[in-house]
Design a protein around this motif. Sequence first.
Motif, PDB file in Angstrom:
ATOM      1  N   LYS A   1       0.836  -1.209   0.000  1.00  0.00           N
ATOM      2  CA  LYS A   1       0.000   0.000   0.000  1.00  0.00           C
ATOM      3  C   LYS A   1       0.870   1.258   0.000  1.00  0.00           C
ATOM      4  O   LYS A   1       0.652   2.190  -0.776  1.00  0.00           O
ATOM      5  CB  LYS A   1      -0.912  -0.034   1.227  1.00  0.00           C
ATOM      6  N   GLU A   2       1.861   1.271   0.900  1.00  0.00           N
ATOM      7  CA  GLU A   2       2.766   2.433   0.971  1.00  0.00           C
ATOM      8  C   GLU A   2       3.522   2.604  -0.341  1.00  0.00           C
ATOM      9  O   GLU A   2       3.775   3.725  -0.795  1.00  0.00           O
ATOM     10  CB  GLU A   2       3.759   2.252   2.126  1.00  0.00           C
ATOM     11  N   ALA A   3       3.888   1.478  -0.956  1.00  0.00           N
ATOM     12  CA  ALA A   3       4.635   1.541  -2.219  1.00  0.00           C
ATOM     13  C   ALA A   3       3.772   2.142  -3.327  1.00  0.00           C
ATOM     14  O   ALA A   3       4.238   2.983  -4.112  1.00  0.00           O
ATOM     15  CB  ALA A   3       5.116   0.142  -2.609  1.00  0.00           C
ATOM     16  N   ALA A   4       2.522   1.718  -3.366  1.00  0.00           N
ATOM     17  CA  ALA A   4       1.612   2.256  -4.393  1.00  0.00           C
ATOM     18  C   ALA A   4       1.410   3.763  -4.175  1.00  0.00           C
ATOM     19  O   ALA A   4       1.443   4.552  -5.124  1.00  0.00           O
ATOM     20  CB  ALA A   4       0.282   1.513  -4.349  1.00  0.00           C
ATOM     21  N   GLU A   5       1.240   4.150  -2.912  1.00  0.00           N
ATOM     22  CA  GLU A   5       1.059   5.574  -2.590  1.00  0.00           C
ATOM     23  C   GLU A   5       2.278   6.403  -2.980  1.00  0.00           C
ATOM     24  O   GLU A   5       2.166   7.575  -3.305  1.00  0.00           O
ATOM     25  CB  GLU A   5       0.774   5.749  -1.087  1.00  0.00           C
ATOM     26  N   ALA A   6       3.461   5.762  -2.928  1.00  0.00           N
ATOM     27  CA  ALA A   6       4.694   6.486  -3.264  1.00  0.00           C
ATOM     28  C   ALA A   6       4.956   6.482  -4.776  1.00  0.00           C
ATOM     29  O   ALA A   6       5.994   6.980  -5.220  1.00  0.00           O
ATOM     30  CB  ALA A   6       5.877   5.870  -2.523  1.00  0.00           C
ATOM     31  N   GLY A   7       4.034   5.912  -5.561  1.00  0.00           N
ATOM     32  CA  GLY A   7       4.178   5.969  -7.016  1.00  0.00           C
ATOM     33  C   GLY A   7       4.847   4.757  -7.643  1.00  0.00           C
ATOM     34  O   GLY A   7       5.114   4.740  -8.843  1.00  0.00           O
ATOM     35  N   PHE A   8       5.127   3.741  -6.833  1.00  0.00           N
ATOM     36  CA  PHE A   8       5.685   2.503  -7.397  1.00  0.00           C
ATOM     37  C   PHE A   8       4.543   1.633  -7.938  1.00  0.00           C
ATOM     38  O   PHE A   8       3.370   1.878  -7.654  1.00  0.00           O
ATOM     39  CB  PHE A   8       6.461   1.730  -6.323  1.00  0.00           C
ATOM     40  N   ASP A   9       4.929   0.627  -8.682  1.00  0.00           N
ATOM     41  CA  ASP A   9       3.961  -0.359  -9.178  1.00  0.00           C
ATOM     42  C   ASP A   9       4.280  -1.678  -8.467  1.00  0.00           C
ATOM     43  O   ASP A   9       4.995  -2.537  -8.981  1.00  0.00           O
ATOM     44  CB  ASP A   9       4.155  -0.491 -10.706  1.00  0.00           C
ATOM     45  N   PRO A  10       3.782  -1.830  -7.233  1.00  0.00           N
ATOM     46  CA  PRO A  10       4.278  -2.924  -6.389  1.00  0.00           C
ATOM     47  C   PRO A  10       3.730  -4.306  -6.739  1.00  0.00           C
ATOM     48  O   PRO A  10       2.582  -4.455  -7.138  1.00  0.00           O
ATOM     49  CB  PRO A  10       3.813  -2.515  -4.996  1.00  0.00           C
ATOM     50  N   ALA A  11       4.601  -5.283  -6.598  1.00  0.00           N
ATOM     51  CA  ALA A  11       4.204  -6.687  -6.581  1.00  0.00           C
ATOM     52  C   ALA A  11       4.702  -7.232  -5.252  1.00  0.00           C
ATOM     53  O   ALA A  11       5.661  -6.698  -4.689  1.00  0.00           O
ATOM     54  CB  ALA A  11       4.860  -7.438  -7.726  1.00  0.00           C
ATOM     55  N   PHE A  12       4.054  -8.268  -4.738  1.00  0.00           N
ATOM     56  CA  PHE A  12       4.564  -8.837  -3.494  1.00  0.00           C
ATOM     57  C   PHE A  12       4.289 -10.323  -3.433  1.00  0.00           C
ATOM     58  O   PHE A  12       3.433 -10.846  -4.157  1.00  0.00           O
ATOM     59  CB  PHE A  12       3.970  -8.131  -2.267  1.00  0.00           C
ATOM     60  N   VAL A  13       5.034 -11.000  -2.598  1.00  0.00           N
ATOM     61  CA  VAL A  13       4.745 -12.386  -2.258  1.00  0.00           C
ATOM     62  C   VAL A  13       4.764 -12.516  -0.749  1.00  0.00           C
ATOM     63  O   VAL A  13       5.399 -11.717  -0.051  1.00  0.00           O
ATOM     64  CB  VAL A  13       5.787 -13.378  -2.835  1.00  0.00           C
ATOM     65  N   THR A  14       4.043 -13.509  -0.244  1.00  0.00           N
ATOM     66  CA  THR A  14       4.236 -13.920   1.149  1.00  0.00           C
ATOM     67  C   THR A  14       4.610 -15.393   1.103  1.00  0.00           C
ATOM     68  O   THR A  14       4.028 -16.171   0.346  1.00  0.00           O
ATOM     69  CB  THR A  14       2.964 -13.751   2.008  1.00  0.00           C
ATOM     70  N   ILE A  15       5.610 -15.731   1.869  1.00  0.00           N
ATOM     71  CA  ILE A  15       6.051 -17.132   1.905  1.00  0.00           C
ATOM     72  C   ILE A  15       6.175 -17.595   3.347  1.00  0.00           C
ATOM     73  O   ILE A  15       6.340 -16.785   4.258  1.00  0.00           O
ATOM     74  CB  ILE A  15       7.411 -17.339   1.197  1.00  0.00           C
TER      75      ILE A  15
ATOM     76  N   GLN B   1       7.299 -16.302   8.612  1.00  0.00           N
ATOM     77  CA  GLN B   1       6.565 -15.795   7.448  1.00  0.00           C
ATOM     78  C   GLN B   1       7.249 -14.525   6.959  1.00  0.00           C
ATOM     79  O   GLN B   1       7.647 -13.679   7.752  1.00  0.00           O
ATOM     80  CB  GLN B   1       5.125 -15.472   7.821  1.00  0.00           C
ATOM     81  N   VAL B   2       7.352 -14.430   5.644  1.00  0.00           N
ATOM     82  CA  VAL B   2       7.994 -13.252   5.039  1.00  0.00           C
ATOM     83  C   VAL B   2       7.064 -12.675   3.978  1.00  0.00           C
ATOM     84  O   VAL B   2       6.514 -13.422   3.162  1.00  0.00           O
ATOM     85  CB  VAL B   2       9.322 -13.629   4.343  1.00  0.00           C
TER      86      VAL B   2
END
Lengths: 446, 446
Positions: free
Chosen positions: B344-358, B374-375
Motif C-alpha cells: 500500500k505504501e509503495a503504491a502511494e509512493a508511485g511505485f507499481d508494487p508486486a509482493f509475495v508472502t512465503i 513468514q515473510v
Amino acid sequence: MKFVVIGGDAAGMSAASRAKRNWPDLEITVLEKTMDVSYSACGMPYNIADPERPIDDLVVRPADVFRKKQGIKVLTGHLGEKIDRQKQNVHVISRDGSSFEIAYDKLLIATGAHPILPDLPGFDLPGIMALKSLEDGRKIKQYIKDNDVKKVVILGMGYIALEMCEALRALNIEVAMVKPRATFIPWLHPEMADMVKNEVESNSVKLYPGHKILHAEQSKGRLKIVCDDLALTADMVLAGVGISPNSKIAADAGLELGLSQSISVDKMLKTSDENVYAAGDCADAYHVVTGKKTWIPLALRANRSGWAAADNICGKQVRLEGVAGTAVFKVFNLEVARTGLSPKEAAEAGFDPAFVTIKSRSRAHAHPGSKTIQVQMVGDKKSGRLLGAFMVGEEGAAHRINAAAVALHNHMTVEAFSTTDLSYAPPFGPVWDPLLTAANQLIKEI
Amino acid sequence: MKFVVIGGDAAGMSAASRAKRNWPDLEITVLEKTMDVSYSACGMPYNIADPERPIDDLVVRPADVFRKKQGIKVLTGHLGEKIDRQKQNVHVISRDGSSFEIAYDKLLIATGAHPILPDLPGFDLPGIMALKSLEDGRKIKQYIKDNDVKKVVILGMGYIALEMCEALRALNIEVAMVKPRATFIPWLHPEMADMVKNEVESNSVKLYPGHKILHAEQSKGRLKIVCDDLALTADMVLAGVGISPNSKIAADAGLELGLSQSISVDKMLKTSDENVYAAGDCADAYHVVTGKKTWIPLALRANRSGWAAADNICGKQVRLEGVAGTAVFKVFNLEVARTGLSPKEAAEAGFDPAFVTIKSRSRAHAHPGSKTIQVQMVGDKKSGRLLGAFMVGEEGAAHRINAAAVALHNHMTVEAFSTTDLSYAPPFGPVWDPLLTAANQLIKEI
C-alpha cells in the motif's frame, strides 16, 4: 536435448530440478556414485549427536521423487568416471560392475569435494573416518554405536571439526582435537578466537594445536595418533582437516582448473568447454570483494550455482556476481560468523586494510539476558570500502552478519554502511547494532 | 561558540556529547524539562514487567556525568519554551518558577514527541496514563504498585501498546486492548497479522479492534472506557494510540514543518533557519526507498541524527541519506520486523508494487526446534527494485530484516538481492534464507 549431471547432491539435484521446471521436455540424467541424493550434508553433525534419529532424516527428497514426480533419470550407484569432450559422452561405471557411455548435449559437473585424509602411515586403519557424504555420516554413526566409542581424536579445528566435537560431546564422548598449526582459528582475530577456544575447552574438550602428526597405529585394540611430541589414544579418529574438490574428472578431460584444483567457471558457471558447466563444491567462484577467483565450498553457493547453471543451459542467461564468503557455525553456546576478508586476506588481495575489534552486547542497555558480542570489522584505507566483518557471541551473530554481507555485494564504504537503518528493540540488541558500533569506530581508522 | 540543545534524551544528549568531543571548547547547554536525561525509553515496558528492578536502571548516563566528566551544562527541570530567532535566544522556564533567556549561536531542537491522549471526555481522569518519558514510566510503575492493579485497558494496538500488553501479562494483570480501526496491524499482510493476533490472544489478552471510543468515566472506584457498542472496566488505562512530534516551539518560531507536524530538516539536519537544527522524534527524515520526506520516530535515527547535527554544527559536513523504516518488536514469543514499504505504501509512493508472502523455517530441514517464519517481500514491477520486507516468527526475524534494510539503502533489485551470499548453518536457518526464498519467488512476479 540431453542434459547429463555428474553428482546428485546440492548443486546437481538443484540443477536437474530447475532444468526440468524450465524445460519439461529436457532429457535429464543424473549420475550419483553413492546411493543418496539431495540430503542436508551440513545437518550431519546434529544428526550424529542424536542416536534416536535415523540419518535418513537428512534426506530432503529421495531419488524416487525426482524419478517419478519430476521425470528425472536418477542413476544412484553410478560413477561418472570419464568425460569424452569430442564425442560428448560420459563413461559410467555402475556399482554392479557394468559400464556404459552416456551422451550429452550439455553436461554439468557437480562432483562436490572429498575430505582430505592425511597422507601418512596408518591412516587407512579401520576407525579412522572422515565426514562428507551421507554414507560417511551413516558409517560414523554406526561405528560409534557398534564399537561403544568412548573417546575420539579429531584431526583439525575447522568448522566441521568443531561441529563434530560438539556432537560427540553431546553423546558424552571424550574428545581431543589436534592439528599441526599453532593458531586455533587463523582467520579470526586472536581475542575472538580465544573466546571460541575457551568455549570449547570449557566443554571438556582437549585442544592440541601446534603438533605435527606423524602416523596412526593400532595399540591394544585402540587407535593411536602419534605426533612429534605427543601421542593420543582413541576409539575412533575423525579427520576434519579440510576438503578438496573432486575435479580429477575435469582435469582428465582437459578442462581448466583454478584455485585449490577447483574447476574454473565463469559467472555463468561455464567451464573452458562451452558445453560443460560446473557447480557446487567442485567449482570456483568470483569473490564480490576482490573481484578475483576464490574457492569457498559452501551449501548456498552449491544450490544457487546449480540453479544458475541449469538456467544458462536452458538459455536463460543468468550471471552470478559471486560470493562474499559469508559463513556461520555454532560451537556449543557460541555463534561464529564471518563475511568478506580478514585483514590478512585483504592485504593479500591488494587492499590497504584497517580494522577494529569491538565488544558490544546482544541486547539493550539494562535488558536481562544480554551477552557479549565481539565484532571485527575490516575496511580499506584507500577507498574507504567495507571489506569484511567477523562476529562471535552467544546470540545474535548468525543473522547479523548478513547485513554486512549485503553491504559487501554493494561495495559500500564503511561510512555509508555506518548510516544504514538497522532494526532495534531492547530484546534484540543495543540501539546502535554491534555492526554499526564497529563501523563507527572503523571510520576513525580509515 | 554557544550551542544550546532543547531536550535531553537520545538525540539531544547524543548531540551534546558528540559536539563536546568534536570541539572541547564549545559552550554547551542542554535544557531538559523533566529531571531525566539519556535513558532507554524503549526499555520501559521490560522494566515495568519486573517489579524488582528500579526504573532508574534504564538511565544510560546520569546528568551529573555529562556535567562533571564532559563539562556540558545540563539544566534538568528547565523547559525551553520559546525561540527568538532574531535575537538568537531561547526563553527558559525553570521548575522553580523562574525564567530567563539563554543565547545561542547554534541551536538544536531535540524535543522528541508526546503520546496522543484521545481528545474525549474523561481522559484526564487519574489512572489514565501514557508512556513516553521516564517520568511516565515511573508513574505507571508506581500506580500499578500502589493501586494493586488487576486489570488494564490499553487503547491502541501499535508496537508500544503490544510491548506493554506483554509487560502487564508478565505481572499477571488482565489486559484488554481496544481501538477504532477494524484491522489489527494495518501495515502487515493479513495472514502475518493473524499470526501476531493469535499469539496475543493465546496469552489471554482480549482484543477489541473496530470499536469507536466515546468517553472515559469513573465507575465504582474503577475506570470505564465507553465505546459505541462496548464498555470496558479497568483499574488503569494506558493510551498507546500513537505519538506526535513536540514541534510547537518550532512552529511558533516560524520554522517549516513537515509530515505529521514534524520539524522539516534537510539531510544535514538543518531546519529552515541555518542556525537551527532539529533531530530525533521531533524532526522528519528522507526515506531511502521513496527519496521523499517521512516521519518515522525511532531510537536509532534519534541517536544518529543527534550525532550528525552536532558534527554539522562543528563544521564536519555530515549528510544522512535517510531511513529505511526498519523496525522490530517482540510480542510474547514472536518477533515482528519490517523494513521499507508495504504494498500500500509503495503504491502511494508511485511505485507499481508486486509482493509475495512465503512461509519458511527458522532452522534447517530436519533440525530440531525449527519454527515457522513468514515473510512478505515487496518489489517494483517497473524497476525491479526491492521496496520492502516484513517478517514474523518465533526466532530469526529481528536480525534477518537488516539484510533487506541494507539492500534498500543500495536500491538493489530483487534479483540482485536474491543472489546475495547470506550465512547458513543448520541451527540458524535453511540453506536458502527465508529472505532469499521470498526474493526468488518475487522475481517471478515482477
